[in-house]
Design an enzyme around this catalytic site. Sequence first.
Site, PDB file in Angstrom:
ATOM      1  N   LYS A   2       0.875  -1.174   0.000  1.00 16.59           N
ATOM      2  CA  LYS A   2       0.000   0.000   0.000  1.00 16.59           C
ATOM      3  C   LYS A   2       0.908   1.218   0.000  1.00 16.59           C
ATOM      4  CE  LYS A   2      -1.928   3.113   1.801  1.00 16.59           C
ATOM      5  NZ  LYS A   2      -1.808   4.506   1.303  1.00 16.59           N
TER       6      LYS A   2
ATOM      7  N   GLU B 210       8.949  16.222  14.944  1.00 18.05           N
ATOM      8  CA  GLU B 210       9.436  16.149  13.575  1.00 18.05           C
ATOM      9  C   GLU B 210       8.705  17.218  12.745  1.00 18.05           C
ATOM     10  OE1 GLU B 210       8.369  12.417  11.803  1.00 18.05           O
ATOM     11  OE2 GLU B 210      10.341  12.241  10.903  1.00 18.05           O
TER      12      GLU B 210
ATOM     13  N   CYS C 155      13.189  10.816   7.145  1.00 16.86           N
ATOM     14  CA  CYS C 155      13.032  10.365   8.533  1.00 16.86           C
ATOM     15  C   CYS C 155      14.317  10.585   9.311  1.00 16.86           C
ATOM     16  CB  CYS C 155      12.636   8.897   8.554  1.00 16.86           C
ATOM     17  SG  CYS C 155      13.767   7.860   7.616  1.00 16.86           S
TER      18      CYS C 155
ATOM     19  N   GLU D 151       9.078   1.475  11.098  1.00 17.45           N
ATOM     20  CA  GLU D 151      10.140   2.436  10.778  1.00 17.45           C
ATOM     21  C   GLU D 151       9.483   3.813  10.827  1.00 17.45           C
ATOM     22  OE1 GLU D 151      13.239   1.849  10.354  1.00 17.45           O
ATOM     23  OE2 GLU D 151      13.466  -0.226   9.699  1.00 17.45           O
TER      24      GLU D 151
HETATM   25  P1  NAD Z   1       1.962   8.655   7.277  1.00 17.72           P
HETATM   26  O1  NAD Z   1       2.110   7.887   8.540  1.00 17.72           O
HETATM   27  O2  NAD Z   1       0.946   9.717   7.212  1.00 17.72           O
HETATM   28  O3  NAD Z   1       1.660   7.672   6.060  1.00 17.72           O
HETATM   29  C1  NAD Z   1       2.466   6.547   5.802  1.00 17.72           C
HETATM   30  C2  NAD Z   1       1.625   5.525   5.096  1.00 17.72           C
HETATM   31  O4  NAD Z   1       0.604   5.094   5.983  1.00 17.72           O
HETATM   32  C3  NAD Z   1       0.918   6.044   3.834  1.00 17.72           C
HETATM   33  O5  NAD Z   1       0.919   5.033   2.851  1.00 17.72           O
HETATM   34  C4  NAD Z   1      -0.491   6.288   4.333  1.00 17.72           C
HETATM   35  O6  NAD Z   1      -1.461   6.187   3.335  1.00 17.72           O
HETATM   36  C5  NAD Z   1      -0.645   5.163   5.337  1.00 17.72           C
HETATM   37  N1  NAD Z   1      -1.694   5.402   6.345  1.00 17.72           N
HETATM   38  C6  NAD Z   1      -2.191   6.583   6.784  1.00 17.72           C
HETATM   39  N2  NAD Z   1      -3.169   6.365   7.699  1.00 17.72           N
HETATM   40  C7  NAD Z   1      -3.279   5.022   7.845  1.00 17.72           C
HETATM   41  C8  NAD Z   1      -4.084   4.183   8.661  1.00 17.72           C
HETATM   42  N3  NAD Z   1      -5.013   4.681   9.490  1.00 17.72           N
HETATM   43  N4  NAD Z   1      -3.908   2.840   8.576  1.00 17.72           N
HETATM   44  C9  NAD Z   1      -2.971   2.318   7.729  1.00 17.72           C
HETATM   45  N5  NAD Z   1      -2.191   3.061   6.934  1.00 17.72           N
HETATM   46  C10 NAD Z   1      -2.328   4.398   6.998  1.00 17.72           C
HETATM   47  O7  NAD Z   1       3.431   9.180   6.955  1.00 17.72           O
HETATM   48  P2  NAD Z   1       3.863  10.064   5.711  1.00 17.72           P
HETATM   49  O8  NAD Z   1       3.387  11.445   5.957  1.00 17.72           O
HETATM   50  O9  NAD Z   1       3.495   9.380   4.445  1.00 17.72           O
HETATM   51  O10 NAD Z   1       5.448   9.976   5.846  1.00 17.72           O
HETATM   52  C11 NAD Z   1       6.143  10.754   6.728  1.00 17.72           C
HETATM   53  C12 NAD Z   1       6.498  10.007   7.978  1.00 17.72           C
HETATM   54  O11 NAD Z   1       7.175   8.805   7.654  1.00 17.72           O
HETATM   55  C13 NAD Z   1       7.462  10.783   8.843  1.00 17.72           C
HETATM   56  O12 NAD Z   1       7.096  10.669  10.190  1.00 17.72           O
HETATM   57  C14 NAD Z   1       8.790  10.098   8.583  1.00 17.72           C
HETATM   58  O13 NAD Z   1       9.750  10.252   9.577  1.00 17.72           O
HETATM   59  C15 NAD Z   1       8.373   8.695   8.422  1.00 17.72           C
HETATM   60  N6  NAD Z   1       9.375   7.923   7.678  1.00 17.72           N
HETATM   61  C16 NAD Z   1      10.152   7.042   8.360  1.00 17.72           C
HETATM   62  C17 NAD Z   1      11.150   6.338   7.704  1.00 17.72           C
HETATM   63  C18 NAD Z   1      12.005   5.335   8.440  1.00 17.72           C
HETATM   64  O14 NAD Z   1      12.614   4.503   7.791  1.00 17.72           O
HETATM   65  N7  NAD Z   1      12.115   5.376   9.748  1.00 17.72           N
HETATM   66  C19 NAD Z   1      11.346   6.543   6.345  1.00 17.72           C
HETATM   67  C20 NAD Z   1      10.549   7.460   5.681  1.00 17.72           C
HETATM   68  C21 NAD Z   1       9.548   8.142   6.365  1.00 17.72           C
END
Ligand code: NAD
Length: 477
Positions: free
Chosen positions: A171, A379, A280, A246
Amino acid sequence: MQHHFIANQHQPASSGHTLPVIDPSDGQAYDAIQRGTPADIDRAVQAARACYEGTWQKLNAAERGRLLMRLSQKVAEHAEELALIEQRDCGKPTKQARADAAALARYFEFYSGACDKLHGETIPYLDGYSVLTWREPHGVTGHVIPWNYPMQIFGRSVGGALAAGNVCVIKPSEDACLSLLRVAQLAAECGFPAGAINIVTGYGHEVGDALARHPGIDHISFTGSPRVGTLIEQAAAERHCPVTLELGGKSPQILFEDADLDAALPMVVNAIVQNAGQTCSAGSRLLVQESIYEQVLERLADAFSRLRVGPAPLDLDVGPLIRASQQQRVWDFLADAQVAGIQMVAQGQIVDEAPDTGFYQAPTLLRDVPIDHRLAQEEVFGPVLAAMSFRDEDHAVQLANATPFGLVTGIWTRDGGRQLRMARRVRAGQIFINNYGAGGGVELPFGGYRASGHGREKGFEALYGFTVLKTVAIRHG
Ligand code: NAD
């Protein structure tokens, strides 16, 4: 118009609805993706299960490795095409988009070689017994992927899962999934059987949630925000499904007075402006020893004021943020900084060619940020660097560990003893000494402490998380 990719076929959503794809450089829609439903997730899980129990389990490890190697080569052949797709979808400057495509090929290459090197052990035990362990795949793994590095995170997460013998339902983020749909198609062309790699697009609270709850998913790898990570883990806990999280970070770069500033400062800048700060592992906090604090700020002010921000194809220092709400989020943080009297030291410049409708933010350097202010704790996910000073080693450790996160830390000092003392005392999954990121090597295990998540991806270590260990004790007398 894009479709889900299920069982090696382009398929429409059962909802009959689509979502627009927006170019962050100008804010305009230029394509559409399917707005998936729980029924679409179910279709993808069934396709994956059929593949796992049919063709996939019959492949031996070396054959899986050859498939992954073919995919690596295919991605490399299509690297420029994939980079251009990612550039427009995510607003990535050209160099970054190309680096992401190269990293994707490298992940598949690394994991292709790992497939037939993953094995269990024999354990010395009581007389008359032989005991061995097998590392078995979970089965069907679910992968929820964010928008900031779709190709890189797909490579590390899906690459590792496939290498360990799983099949995948993915997804991607509703904000960026076009490159992954193309990669799945390339995988089919390489001979991956129908159902090995399935992609369902749509909103997180609709399809992401359905994936986390689906009883046919045997393991979930989630990369994204701590808030959604909690939701995923709660949903998975209902059926005791293992999860790798992650999540985010508020990673410090720590500069001691004996640091090589010529080497450190360009990396301090890059670590917060790369991908417009939407990383991240961004180095979003700067801890500087008191004796060199003013000198460091002066040099960084000069570097920040020369940074240029603009449309992704111009390949400047910084591209746009992903979407309007992310831009608003950064503005809210900066407004809070102003209310708190936090001083802005310098800002980069948005170039004239940047359309007003794009989601731009100039890189911003703030000084003397109190450790308990949200700019030092949360963040931002934008190009905003929060600087503060420290007295000595103890104080540096205290500040470094004073957030809920623990993803990455950069330590800059020539003192060998201090390097190791600091590395031991700072709570972070990756520690970089006199560098930051080490070039992002796919070989290096990656993951967090506490609010930055748990479990490790990248490197060989990831394969342990994508497998279950079974112990077999044979009594033969
Ligand atoms: P997000 O948590 O909003 O979304 C991540 C994914 O989760 C998307 O595909 C989104 O559609 C999905 N999602 C959203 N709500 C959901 C739910 N209720 N149930 C299941 N899935 C759901 O994050 P984002 O804004 O896309 O990305 C930014 C975040 O990701 C930041 O906090 C960043 O630090 C983190 N990140 C971490 C790493 C790592 O390796 N540690 C790498 C990249 C990004």
